[in-house]
Design a protein around this motif. Sequence first.
Motif, PDB file in Angstrom:
ATOM      1  N   ASP A  97       0.839  -1.203   0.000  1.00  0.00           N
ATOM      2  CA  ASP A  97       0.000   0.000   0.000  1.00  0.00           C
ATOM      3  C   ASP A  97       0.873   1.252   0.000  1.00  0.00           C
ATOM      4  N   GLY A  98       0.607   2.141  -0.930  1.00  0.00           N
ATOM      5  CA  GLY A  98       1.399   3.359  -1.065  1.00  0.00           C
ATOM      6  C   GLY A  98       2.584   3.196  -1.991  1.00  0.00           C
ATOM      7  N   LEU A  99       2.984   1.961  -2.247  1.00  0.00           N
ATOM      8  CA  LEU A  99       4.107   1.688  -3.156  1.00  0.00           C
ATOM      9  C   LEU A  99       3.640   1.214  -4.517  1.00  0.00           C
ATOM     10  N   ALA A 100       2.378   0.773  -4.580  1.00  0.00           N
ATOM     11  CA  ALA A 100       1.837   0.239  -5.822  1.00  0.00           C
ATOM     12  C   ALA A 100       0.362   0.603  -5.941  1.00  0.00           C
ATOM     13  N   ILE A 101      -0.094   0.708  -7.164  1.00  0.00           N
ATOM     14  CA  ILE A 101      -1.522   0.835  -7.438  1.00  0.00           C
ATOM     15  C   ILE A 101      -2.041  -0.593  -7.520  1.00  0.00           C
ATOM     16  N   PHE A 102      -2.648  -1.046  -6.436  1.00  0.00           N
ATOM     17  CA  PHE A 102      -2.966  -2.460  -6.261  1.00  0.00           C
ATOM     18  C   PHE A 102      -4.408  -2.750  -6.639  1.00  0.00           C
ATOM     19  N   THR A 103      -4.583  -3.689  -7.571  1.00  0.00           N
ATOM     20  CA  THR A 103      -5.903  -4.167  -7.969  1.00  0.00           C
ATOM     21  C   THR A 103      -6.081  -5.583  -7.454  1.00  0.00           C
ATOM     22  N   HIS A 104      -7.205  -5.839  -6.801  1.00  0.00           N
ATOM     23  CA  HIS A 104      -7.472  -7.133  -6.190  1.00  0.00           C
ATOM     24  C   HIS A 104      -8.676  -7.745  -6.890  1.00  0.00           C
ATOM     25  N   ILE A 105      -8.489  -8.894  -7.555  1.00  0.00           N
ATOM     26  CA  ILE A 105      -9.622  -9.569  -8.170  1.00  0.00           C
ATOM     27  C   ILE A 105      -9.688 -11.001  -7.632  1.00  0.00           C
ATOM     28  N   GLU A 106     -10.906 -11.424  -7.335  1.00  0.00           N
ATOM     29  CA  GLU A 106     -11.087 -12.711  -6.677  1.00  0.00           C
ATOM     30  C   GLU A 106     -12.482 -13.222  -7.007  1.00  0.00           C
ATOM     31  N   GLY A 107     -12.702 -14.511  -6.782  1.00  0.00           N
ATOM     32  CA  GLY A 107     -14.023 -15.093  -6.987  1.00  0.00           C
ATOM     33  C   GLY A 107     -14.447 -15.046  -8.441  1.00  0.00           C
ATOM     34  N   GLN A 108     -15.681 -14.607  -8.716  1.00  0.00           N
ATOM     35  CA  GLN A 108     -16.216 -14.592 -10.074  1.00  0.00           C
ATOM     36  C   GLN A 108     -15.459 -13.639 -10.988  1.00  0.00           C
ATOM     37  N   GLU A 109     -14.862 -12.595 -10.404  1.00  0.00           N
ATOM     38  CA  GLU A 109     -14.066 -11.670 -11.228  1.00  0.00           C
ATOM     39  C   GLU A 109     -12.818 -12.330 -11.785  1.00  0.00           C
ATOM     40  N   SER A 110     -12.372 -13.372 -11.107  1.00  0.00           N
ATOM     41  CA  SER A 110     -11.140 -14.042 -11.497  1.00  0.00           C
ATOM     42  C   SER A 110     -11.431 -15.048 -12.622  1.00  0.00           C
ATOM     43  N   CYS A 111     -11.788 -14.499 -13.765  1.00  0.00           N
ATOM     44  CA  CYS A 111     -12.118 -15.311 -14.938  1.00  0.00           C
ATOM     45  C   CYS A 111     -11.038 -15.114 -16.000  1.00  0.00           C
ATOM     46  N   ILE A 112     -11.036 -15.953 -17.003  1.00  0.00           N
ATOM     47  CA  ILE A 112      -9.960 -15.954 -17.996  1.00  0.00           C
ATOM     48  C   ILE A 112      -9.825 -14.608 -18.693  1.00  0.00           C
ATOM     49  N   ALA A 113     -10.936 -14.030 -19.137  1.00  0.00           N
ATOM     50  CA  ALA A 113     -10.873 -12.763 -19.875  1.00  0.00           C
ATOM     51  C   ALA A 113     -10.332 -11.641 -19.002  1.00  0.00           C
ATOM     52  N   ARG A 114     -10.807 -11.548 -17.764  1.00  0.00           N
ATOM     53  CA  ARG A 114     -10.360 -10.468 -16.866  1.00  0.00           C
ATOM     54  C   ARG A 114      -8.890 -10.647 -16.491  1.00  0.00           C
ATOM     55  N   VAL A 115      -8.484 -11.880 -16.224  1.00  0.00           N
ATOM     56  CA  VAL A 115      -7.101 -12.114 -15.828  1.00  0.00           C
ATOM     57  C   VAL A 115      -6.137 -11.801 -16.967  1.00  0.00           C
ATOM     58  N   THR A 116      -6.462 -12.212 -18.178  1.00  0.00           N
ATOM     59  CA  THR A 116      -5.577 -11.895 -19.313  1.00  0.00           C
ATOM     60  C   THR A 116      -5.515 -10.389 -19.545  1.00  0.00           C
ATOM     61  N   GLU A 117      -6.619  -9.704 -19.320  1.00  0.00           N
ATOM     62  CA  GLU A 117      -6.624  -8.242 -19.434  1.00  0.00           C
ATOM     63  C   GLU A 117      -5.701  -7.614 -18.397  1.00  0.00           C
ATOM     64  N   GLU A 118      -5.783  -8.097 -17.150  1.00  0.00           N
ATOM     65  CA  GLU A 118      -4.957  -7.537 -16.073  1.00  0.00           C
ATOM     66  C   GLU A 118      -3.476  -7.872 -16.260  1.00  0.00           C
ATOM     67  N   LEU A 119      -3.185  -9.053 -16.794  1.00  0.00           N
ATOM     68  CA  LEU A 119      -1.783  -9.389 -17.081  1.00  0.00           C
ATOM     69  C   LEU A 119      -1.184  -8.385 -18.063  1.00  0.00           C
ATOM     70  N   GLY A 120      -1.989  -7.936 -19.002  1.00  0.00           N
ATOM     71  CA  GLY A 120      -1.498  -6.978 -19.984  1.00  0.00           C
ATOM     72  C   GLY A 120      -1.254  -5.596 -19.428  1.00  0.00           C
TER      73      GLY A 120
END
Length: 290
Positions: A124-147
Amino acid sequence: MDVTRDLGVFLRELWDEVVSPIVNFLQTVFPSQSRIWWCPTAEFSLLPLHATGPYRKGQQNLANLYISSYTPTLTALIHARRHALTHSGSNRKFFVGIGQAKAMGEDELVSVGAELASIKQRVDGLAIFTHIEGQESCIARVTEELGKNEWVHLACHGIPNRNQPFKSAFALHDGQLTIERIIRCELENPEFAYLSACHTTVGDEDSLDEVMHLASAMQFAGFRSVIGTMWAVDDAQTNKITSVFYDNMKDKRGRLDYTRAALALNRTMTMKKLADVPFDQRILYVHLGA
């Protein structure tokens, strides 16, 4: 079976027969605490060379002498190091924590939420941290976040496929994110990936010289520094280990620095405060890359 005792005997034998002669030479060339890279082939690619040592009172193990990393190929190491040598750091990173505790057909991972919360607290304060879990943790969203993110922490099931390594995958909400999909991702500025999942450095069963597994796939996709695992991870221990690891990822100016990953893992592995973590869980993590 006493896992700690049997593993200690094996690591001592591996040290005596294989690693010790190499270290004896290294000590004539490189000072203690230098970084070294292992590029093992065949059956040696399955062995925890980084964790070997005499394990005798008054003698130092490899982790006390040198900071070990691995590389799937020399080309991959040269590419990663080329970026690392010109790395100047930045004040804040784009960092995504991806968790999937209840993947279909897999046992529940009860510590995923706590693991990601602990990481968020530390960056916290060192990074802009995005937390995705559960239903949000799907293939399309994860590949988007990796990019979009420079740093990624994956806390989920790893599913190795030793017959078809390119089908090895991370278990997400709506299916499996395979190596085939990962290496097709378009990444903007990938720096660091921590794979808190089982068997992420397990590759082809019949062709051990083939270096494709989940951890190397992240490196081939562009991540310059990757933490992977050699065998099954105990979900009950991950939060302790990752907390100490990320505490050690800050440089002298308090910034996150991916080039510290090998050092941070080495310190985590040898810290007395983790003495209550089972020995096999402390040494299963490995560093690949810069």
